[in-house]
Design a protein around this motif. Structure first.
Motif, PDB file in Angstrom:
ATOM      1  N   LYS A   1      33.819  -1.783 101.456  1.00  0.00           N
ATOM      2  CA  LYS A   1      34.178  -2.842 102.398  1.00  0.00           C
ATOM      3  C   LYS A   1      33.135  -3.946 102.436  1.00  0.00           C
ATOM      4  O   LYS A   1      33.463  -5.133 102.516  1.00  0.00           O
ATOM      5  N   SER A   2      31.851  -3.554 102.372  1.00  0.00           N
ATOM      6  CA  SER A   2      30.761  -4.534 102.471  1.00  0.00           C
ATOM      7  C   SER A   2      30.421  -5.203 101.146  1.00  0.00           C
ATOM      8  O   SER A   2      30.076  -6.387 101.107  1.00  0.00           O
ATOM      9  N   HIS A   3      30.512  -4.457 100.054  1.00  0.00           N
ATOM     10  CA  HIS A   3      30.034  -4.974  98.769  1.00  0.00           C
ATOM     11  C   HIS A   3      31.060  -4.888  97.636  1.00  0.00           C
ATOM     12  O   HIS A   3      30.746  -5.247  96.501  1.00  0.00           O
ATOM     13  N   GLY A   4      32.262  -4.391  97.947  1.00  0.00           N
ATOM     14  CA  GLY A   4      33.256  -4.253  96.900  1.00  0.00           C
ATOM     15  C   GLY A   4      33.034  -2.968  96.101  1.00  0.00           C
ATOM     16  O   GLY A   4      32.052  -2.252  96.298  1.00  0.00           O
ATOM     17  N   VAL A   5      33.945  -2.703  95.171  1.00  0.00           N
ATOM     18  CA  VAL A   5      33.847  -1.484  94.357  1.00  0.00           C
ATOM     19  C   VAL A   5      32.547  -1.444  93.571  1.00  0.00           C
ATOM     20  O   VAL A   5      31.928  -0.388  93.413  1.00  0.00           O
ATOM     21  N   PHE A   6      32.107  -2.612  93.100  1.00  0.00           N
ATOM     22  CA  PHE A   6      30.886  -2.633  92.292  1.00  0.00           C
ATOM     23  C   PHE A   6      29.648  -2.323  93.120  1.00  0.00           C
ATOM     24  O   PHE A   6      28.570  -2.118  92.572  1.00  0.00           O
ATOM     25  N   GLY A   7      29.795  -2.310  94.450  1.00  0.00           N
ATOM     26  CA  GLY A   7      28.672  -1.914  95.286  1.00  0.00           C
ATOM     27  C   GLY A   7      28.267  -0.472  95.045  1.00  0.00           C
ATOM     28  O   GLY A   7      27.111  -0.094  95.265  1.00  0.00           O
ATOM     29  N   LEU A   8      29.209   0.339  94.573  1.00  0.00           N
ATOM     30  CA  LEU A   8      28.919   1.740  94.259  1.00  0.00           C
ATOM     31  C   LEU A   8      28.096   1.879  92.981  1.00  0.00           C
ATOM     32  O   LEU A   8      27.673   2.982  92.636  1.00  0.00           O
ATOM     33  N   TYR A   9      27.886   0.756  92.285  1.00  0.00           N
ATOM     34  CA  TYR A   9      27.099   0.776  91.053  1.00  0.00           C
ATOM     35  C   TYR A   9      25.752   0.076  91.220  1.00  0.00           C
ATOM     36  O   TYR A   9      25.091  -0.245  90.235  1.00  0.00           O
ATOM     37  N   ARG A  10      25.351  -0.149  92.482  1.00  0.00           N
ATOM     38  CA  ARG A  10      24.060  -0.779  92.742  1.00  0.00           C
ATOM     39  C   ARG A  10      22.947   0.120  92.219  1.00  0.00           C
ATOM     40  O   ARG A  10      22.857   1.287  92.571  1.00  0.00           O
ATOM     41  N   GLY A  11      22.094  -0.406  91.359  1.00  0.00           N
ATOM     42  CA  GLY A  11      21.009   0.370  90.782  1.00  0.00           C
ATOM     43  C   GLY A  11      21.349   0.982  89.435  1.00  0.00           C
ATOM     44  O   GLY A  11      20.502   1.627  88.810  1.00  0.00           O
ATOM     45  N   LEU A  12      22.594   0.784  88.958  1.00  0.00           N
ATOM     46  CA  LEU A  12      23.001   1.350  87.673  1.00  0.00           C
ATOM     47  C   LEU A  12      22.151   0.838  86.528  1.00  0.00           C
ATOM     48  O   LEU A  12      21.782   1.587  85.624  1.00  0.00           O
ATOM     49  N   SER A  13      21.811  -0.458  86.561  1.00  0.00           N
ATOM     50  CA  SER A  13      21.056  -1.050  85.457  1.00  0.00           C
ATOM     51  C   SER A  13      19.720  -0.351  85.254  1.00  0.00           C
ATOM     52  O   SER A  13      19.238  -0.219  84.128  1.00  0.00           O
ATOM     53  N   VAL A  14      19.125   0.114  86.349  1.00  0.00           N
ATOM     54  CA  VAL A  14      17.834   0.795  86.245  1.00  0.00           C
ATOM     55  C   VAL A  14      17.969   2.050  85.404  1.00  0.00           C
ATOM     56  O   VAL A  14      17.148   2.322  84.519  1.00  0.00           O
ATOM     57  N   LEU A  15      19.019   2.827  85.649  1.00  0.00           N
ATOM     58  CA  LEU A  15      19.209   4.057  84.887  1.00  0.00           C
ATOM     59  C   LEU A  15      19.607   3.770  83.441  1.00  0.00           C
ATOM     60  O   LEU A  15      19.209   4.484  82.529  1.00  0.00           O
ATOM     61  N   LEU A  16      20.375   2.697  83.238  1.00  0.00           N
ATOM     62  CA  LEU A  16      20.744   2.339  81.865  1.00  0.00           C
ATOM     63  C   LEU A  16      19.513   1.933  81.068  1.00  0.00           C
ATOM     64  O   LEU A  16      19.329   2.339  79.924  1.00  0.00           O
ATOM     65  N   TYR A  17      18.648   1.103  81.678  1.00  0.00           N
ATOM     66  CA  TYR A  17      17.437   0.671  81.001  1.00  0.00           C
ATOM     67  C   TYR A  17      16.507   1.849  80.705  1.00  0.00           C
ATOM     68  O   TYR A  17      15.744   1.823  79.737  1.00  0.00           O
ATOM     69  N   GLY A  18      16.568   2.867  81.555  1.00  0.00           N
ATOM     70  CA  GLY A  18      15.636   3.980  81.381  1.00  0.00           C
ATOM     71  C   GLY A  18      16.171   5.141  80.581  1.00  0.00           C
ATOM     72  O   GLY A  18      15.438   6.084  80.308  1.00  0.00           O
ATOM     73  N   SER A  19      17.452   5.103  80.178  1.00  0.00           N
ATOM     74  CA  SER A  19      18.048   6.263  79.515  1.00  0.00           C
ATOM     75  C   SER A  19      17.419   6.592  78.165  1.00  0.00           C
ATOM     76  O   SER A  19      17.188   7.762  77.842  1.00  0.00           O
ATOM     77  N   ILE A  20      17.120   5.559  77.362  1.00  0.00           N
ATOM     78  CA  ILE A  20      16.559   5.815  76.029  1.00  0.00           C
ATOM     79  C   ILE A  20      15.139   6.368  76.096  1.00  0.00           C
ATOM     80  O   ILE A  20      14.848   7.399  75.482  1.00  0.00           O
ATOM     81  N   PRO A  21      14.202   5.739  76.845  1.00  0.00           N
ATOM     82  CA  PRO A  21      12.867   6.341  76.936  1.00  0.00           C
ATOM     83  C   PRO A  21      12.883   7.709  77.597  1.00  0.00           C
ATOM     84  O   PRO A  21      12.084   8.589  77.233  1.00  0.00           O
ATOM     85  N   LYS A  22      13.777   7.903  78.550  1.00  0.00           N
ATOM     86  CA  LYS A  22      13.877   9.215  79.186  1.00  0.00           C
ATOM     87  C   LYS A  22      14.277  10.268  78.156  1.00  0.00           C
ATOM     88  O   LYS A  22      13.688  11.354  78.088  1.00  0.00           O
ATOM     89  N   SER A  23      15.269   9.928  77.336  1.00  0.00           N
ATOM     90  CA  SER A  23      15.715  10.847  76.294  1.00  0.00           C
ATOM     91  C   SER A  23      14.613  11.096  75.274  1.00  0.00           C
ATOM     92  O   SER A  23      14.404  12.226  74.840  1.00  0.00           O
ATOM     93  N   ALA A  24      13.918  10.030  74.896  1.00  0.00           N
ATOM     94  CA  ALA A  24      12.845  10.164  73.906  1.00  0.00           C
ATOM     95  C   ALA A  24      11.758  11.107  74.406  1.00  0.00           C
ATOM     96  O   ALA A  24      11.281  11.969  73.665  1.00  0.00           O
ATOM     97  N   CYS A  25      11.363  10.937  75.662  1.00  0.00           N
ATOM     98  CA  CYS A  25      10.320  11.800  76.234  1.00  0.00           C
ATOM     99  C   CYS A  25      10.773  13.255  76.286  1.00  0.00           C
ATOM    100  O   CYS A  25      10.047  14.161  75.898  1.00  0.00           O
ATOM    101  N   ARG A  26      11.983  13.453  76.773  1.00  0.00           N
ATOM    102  CA  ARG A  26      12.475  14.828  76.908  1.00  0.00           C
ATOM    103  C   ARG A  26      12.627  15.509  75.559  1.00  0.00           C
ATOM    104  O   ARG A  26      12.139  16.622  75.339  1.00  0.00           O
ATOM    105  N   PHE A  27      13.302  14.809  74.623  1.00  0.00           N
ATOM    106  CA  PHE A  27      13.565  15.419  73.331  1.00  0.00           C
ATOM    107  C   PHE A  27      12.272  15.618  72.538  1.00  0.00           C
ATOM    108  O   PHE A  27      12.062  16.640  71.907  1.00  0.00           O
TER     109      PHE A  27
END
Length: 316
Positions: free
Chosen positions: A83-109
């Motif tokens: 209601k306040s931010h639209g459907v895309f409001g549920l994706y607030r902060g998504l870019s942070v996880l997308l940007y961090g997915s590759i280094p996170k995977s590299a470290c873990r693997f």
């Protein structure tokens, strides 16, 4: 007559995968192939499941002290956000996880590969106990080098949206504001809790996943595990990790929020939550986190195995 060139042998080989016909629980792969496959998998998985992570974080940040409770559960949180931010409001902060997915995977693997190399038996297999320890080491490594700054920024972004006048206009603007006002240390709030969370996560998932696979194979290490079965095992492994470390996740979230300054340290945060909100507060957001993590782990294993099989055919 020229002698034929010997077939190329990757220096990143994983002999245990040849023996077991399956990918490691929680991550793994053949060197660079594994890192790339893991990064792609992480990006796809995050886009599918992020709304549940968003709701989970909102509920964990929703303190009831001082009568400031904002949401009355999962559905109420979703309704008010849309209601306040639209459907895309549920994706607030998504870019942070997308940007961090590759280094996170590299470290873990990468960490798992190094630890595994020194832990396998003569057949290239890890015992249950060593899977537990290798998973713990991989989780600690990714917590320090990737997950903590990524999660801290994500939580601050979500927390910022709760205010009447959000300050962060985007990922880079938000990170700039955090570092300018709090220094690099501002992206490492809750590092202790994150280490505990990621370490226990990977340890439990490695153990449960590989134990289930061994039981399915019935002692035959060459028997392949179907993708659907891998997904079911992944969902079980995810559920075990949720019930095992949600209290740690709640403390981590509070330590990374915009009001983290009111806590002296991780232990002080634990004590104040216990004193002001009671023990049930440590399981806030369990349901949305359970749905997200079970989907996360199941999807990750299924997609990851598929990409690794594809890479084995087209990436020589």
């Amino acid at each position: 007559m020229d002698r034929p060139s010997p077939a190329f042998r990757s220096p990143f080989g994983r002999p245990w995968m040849t023996n077991t016909g399956a990918a490691a629980a929680g991550g793994g792969g053949k060197g660079l192939k594994g890192i790339v496959a893991g990064g792609i998998t992480g990006g796809i998985e995050i886009c599918i499941t992020f709304p549940t992570e968003y709701v989970k974080t909102q509920l964990q940040l929703d303190e009831k002290s001082g009568g400031a409770k904002k949401y009355n559960g999962i559905i109420d949180c979703v309704k008010k956000t849309v209601k306040s931010h639209g459907v895309f409001g549920l994706y607030r902060g998504l870019s942070v996880l997308l940007y961090g997915s590759i280094p996170k995977s590299a470290c873990r693997f990468g960490a798992f590969e190094v630890l595994k190399k020194h832990s396998v038996d003569e057949r290239g297999n890890l015992s249950p106990g060593k899977r537990l320890l290798c998973g713990l080491g991989a989780g600690i490594t990714e917590a320090i080098f990737a997950v903590t700054p990524m999660e801290t920024v994500k939580v601050k972004f979500i927390n910022d949206q709760r205010s009447a006048n959000p300050r962060f206009r985007g990922f880079f603007h938000g990170v700039g504001v955090i570092i300018r006002e709090q220094g690099l240390r501002g992206t490492y709030q809750g590092v202790t809790a994150t280490i505990l969370k990621q370490g226990s996560n990977q340890a439990m998932r490695f153990y449960v996943m590989e134990t289930c696979k061994d039981a399915y194979r019935g002692g035959d290490p060459t028997k392949p595990v179907p993708k659907l079965i891998v997904g079911l095992f992944g969902g079980l492994a995810g559920a075990v990790s949720v019930f095992g470390n949600t209290p740690i996740d709640v403390v981590k979230t509070r330590m990374q929020g915009l009001e983290a300054s009111k806590y002296k340290n991780t232990f002080d945060c634990f004590l104040k939550i216990w004193k002001n909100e009671g023990p049930r507060a440590f399981y806030k957001g369990t349901v949305p986190r359970l749905s997200r993590v079970c989907l996360d782990v199941a999807i990750t294993f299924m997609i990851y195995d598929s990409f690794m099989e594809l890479f084995e055919k087209v990436w020589k």
